[in-house]
Design a protein around this motif. Structure first.
Motif, PDB file in Angstrom:
ATOM      1  N   VAL A  12       0.846  -1.198   0.000  1.00 41.37           N
ATOM      2  CA  VAL A  12       0.000   0.000   0.000  1.00 41.37           C
ATOM      3  C   VAL A  12       0.882   1.250   0.000  1.00 41.37           C
ATOM      4  N   GLU A  15       2.272   1.748  -3.449  1.00 40.46           N
ATOM      5  CA  GLU A  15       1.232   2.244  -4.354  1.00 40.46           C
ATOM      6  C   GLU A  15       1.024   3.742  -4.148  1.00 40.46           C
ATOM      7  N   TYR A  16       0.943   4.165  -2.907  1.00 40.77           N
ATOM      8  CA  TYR A  16       0.774   5.587  -2.610  1.00 40.77           C
ATOM      9  C   TYR A  16       1.994   6.398  -3.050  1.00 40.77           C
TER      10      TYR A  16
END
Length: 111
Positions: A12, A15-16
């Motif tokens: 995550v 991805e950010y």
């Protein structure tokens, strides 16, 4: 944290980070687009000013053409009038010559 949660959390975070990297390009692209727009507006303003100048020049030339055409029409009328006067004078001169010749003949006959 458990290993599965850590991997998911790392995923995550990556991805950010990718999204942030993508978004970081937008301010630069926006700035570049704004600069191009300002340049295009300046060019448009300059071209509109040139167009206005050329339109004014065309209007002035059209006015001069109208004046010249008026002068040409007057000169043509004057030419035709003078030409008619010349024809009339020529006819009168020819008539006077005939009369003179007739008078000369008459005078010869009287002698």
């Amino acid at each position: 944290l458990q290993h599965g949660n850590f991997v998911e959390l790392e995923k995550v975070r990556e991805e950010y980070q990718e999204k942030m990297n993508e978004l970081s390009l937008y301010p630069e692209q926006l700035s570049s687009a704004e600069a191009r727009r300002e340049h295009a507006e300046a060019q448009t303003d300059a071209l509109q000013a040139q167009l206005a100048d050329k339109n004014e020049t065309v209007a002035e030339l059209n006015h001069k053409i109208d004046l010249f055409q008026g002068q040409i029409a007057k000169l043509k009328d004057k030419f035709h009038s003078v030409n008619e006067d010349n024809i009339e004078l020529s006819n009168k001169a020819h008539s006077h010559e005939k009369k003179q010749m007739a008078a000369d003949m008459h005078n010869k006959n009287l002698m």
